[in-house]
Design a protein around this motif. Sequence first.
Motif, mmCIF file in Angstrom:
data_model
loop_
_atom_site.group_PDB
_atom_site.id
_atom_site.type_symbol
_atom_site.label_atom_id
_atom_site.label_comp_id
_atom_site.label_asym_id
_atom_site.label_seq_id
_atom_site.Cartn_x
_atom_site.Cartn_y
_atom_site.Cartn_z
ATOM 1 N N PHE A 189 -8.316 1.232 -4.820
ATOM 2 C CA PHE A 189 -8.692 0.603 -6.079
ATOM 3 C C PHE A 189 -7.514 -0.172 -6.679
ATOM 4 C CE2 PHE A 189 -8.792 0.622 -10.695
ATOM 5 C CZ PHE A 189 -10.051 0.114 -10.959
ATOM 6 N N MET A 190 -6.330 0.450 -6.703
ATOM 7 C CA MET A 190 -5.154 -0.215 -7.267
ATOM 8 C C MET A 190 -4.790 -1.466 -6.461
ATOM 9 S SD MET A 190 -4.656 1.631 -9.868
ATOM 10 C CE MET A 190 -3.124 1.077 -10.606
ATOM 11 N N MET A 191 -4.925 -1.384 -5.120
ATOM 12 C CA MET A 191 -4.611 -2.534 -4.263
ATOM 13 C C MET A 191 -5.495 -3.719 -4.643
ATOM 14 S SD MET A 191 -2.166 -1.680 -2.345
ATOM 15 C CE MET A 191 -2.130 -3.035 -1.176
ATOM 16 N N ARG A 192 -6.762 -3.454 -4.763
ATOM 17 C CA ARG A 192 -7.705 -4.525 -5.033
ATOM 18 C C ARG A 192 -7.619 -4.998 -6.472
ATOM 19 N NH1 ARG A 192 -13.281 -6.127 -3.099
ATOM 20 N NH2 ARG A 192 -13.467 -8.036 -4.307
ATOM 21 N N ARG A 250 0.836 -1.201 0.000
ATOM 22 C CA ARG A 250 0.000 0.000 0.000
ATOM 23 C C ARG A 250 0.874 1.255 0.000
ATOM 24 N NH1 ARG A 250 -3.448 3.686 1.736
ATOM 25 N NH2 ARG A 250 -5.614 3.445 1.070
ATOM 26 N N GLU A 251 1.928 1.209 0.806
ATOM 27 C CA GLU A 251 2.864 2.326 0.847
ATOM 28 C C GLU A 251 3.447 2.600 -0.548
ATOM 29 O OE1 GLU A 251 6.566 2.578 3.632
ATOM 30 O OE2 GLU A 251 4.795 1.984 4.789
ATOM 31 N N ARG A 252 3.804 1.509 -1.230
ATOM 32 C CA ARG A 252 4.370 1.652 -2.566
ATOM 33 C C ARG A 252 3.349 2.281 -3.528
ATOM 34 N NH1 ARG A 252 8.288 -1.592 -5.225
ATOM 35 N NH2 ARG A 252 8.087 -3.261 -3.714
ATOM 36 N N ALA A 291 -7.390 -5.723 2.323
ATOM 37 C CA ALA A 291 -6.883 -5.396 3.655
ATOM 38 C C ALA A 291 -7.159 -6.548 4.608
ATOM 39 C CB ALA A 291 -7.548 -4.121 4.161
ATOM 40 N N PRO A 292 -6.123 -7.139 5.214
ATOM 41 C CA PRO A 292 -6.354 -8.277 6.116
ATOM 42 C C PRO A 292 -6.858 -7.825 7.487
ATOM 43 C CG PRO A 292 -3.989 -7.923 5.733
ATOM 44 C CD PRO A 292 -4.711 -6.797 5.059
#
Lengths: 232, 232
Positions: A131-134, A82-84, A141-142
């Motif tokens: 959005f990009m994470m998913r 996420r940081e990236r 998110a765990p």
Amino acid sequence: MPQAPHTEKHFQGSAAVRDVVIGMADGLTVPFALAAGLSGAALESGIVVTAGLAEIAAGSIAMGLGGYLAARSDAEHYASEREREVSEVAEKRDAERDEVSEVFEGYGLTAAQIAPILEGFEKDKDAWVDFMMRFELGLEAPDPRRARRSALTIAGAYIAGGMVPLAPYMVTHAIGTALTWSIALTGIALFLFGWIKGRFTGVAPLKSALQTTLVGGLAAAAAFGIARLIAR
Amino acid sequence: MPQAPHTEKHFQGSAAVRDVVIGMADGLTVPFALAAGLSGAALESGIVVTAGLAEIAAGSIAMGLGGYLAARSDAEHYASEREREVSEVAEKRDAERDEVSEVFEGYGLTAAQIAPILEGFEKDKDAWVDFMMRFELGLEAPDPRRARRSALTIAGAYIAGGMVPLAPYMVTHAIGTALTWSIALTGIALFLFGWIKGRFTGVAPLKSALQTTLVGGLAAAAAFGIARLIAR
């Protein structure tokens, strides 16, 4: 985000069910196969019980702690990814815009249809990152409490499963009798476990029951064969 | 869909690496702990080898076949969920439209921005279904060849890992010496394995190495303690 009621049918297993399945599948199978194997080597039932309990201790800790570390490392992985993404959305804006476009082009949307989405994301960078994470990375998110609960559930299920094939060896010293009872009890337990697992995972119960019993049977047969070969 | 080059850094582990990690983590840990446990019960090294090999046979088959069935059932699950989505998009069009809207509202898009997306999906039902699979359900189309390869990789890694702690018991009959060597060799193997695993999974290598060694050590200590307790 809210889900329409009919979608819930899709999800037939929760994380806890998955953990019980992970722990019990191995707990029913490996101690059973080990005990059968040692019976094949014609050892005393006392040794079978010692080896079986040692295996249950080792297996439950290895799987439980393994599950704990896996859940922890998922959480850390999510945080670092996420940081990236946050820095990419800030620093490589054009590349990230292109990625959003590619995602939607892949679903057949035109540039004109994609433009307002990009506009919306420009105004809400946090939503863009989510959005990009998913979507780009397929990461969700765990749950932060998951690691510990997962470890205890897996280990508990392993121990519960492992006691079934071992119980007959504790009751009788006659190793042949114990083996027969162990096969019968564990066969029934594997069948029932596979049946219930099938109901949770959406596989046909009878198929799941037969598959689970087959895995346990094959593992036990291999262990039995190898132990008998060595003991000769 | 194509990926911008910089995104590849996100993916540090492939499915094969994951399978090796799954198999080797347990293969290095459980046979090691079992052998240590049986040494704690002061049994002969021949029994330790028999039990160890029986455990490796049982564990590799249970985990390998388990991986095979899991991959197969993922593929079946995907197929059945996709079928359901296809019929939902056809029969519950309004509910599915609402779900698409909810997804994008969750990312801060307005109804006006969402309208063209819905329009695009109406023209390409296949893309709509793919979108729902990925986005609503978080499911990706599984690789059909994965099940068999996954089974062999997991089982092979388990066997390779399991032979490390067992080797000293095969070389010497002095069980104390064998245990010492088994602890030393397996400790080094767990440390190296954890280090390399960390590089693939994005966890700091030293941290991963120490965690992996700790899991193996705790499992072995528990098995040792329990076996010694019973043997007294």
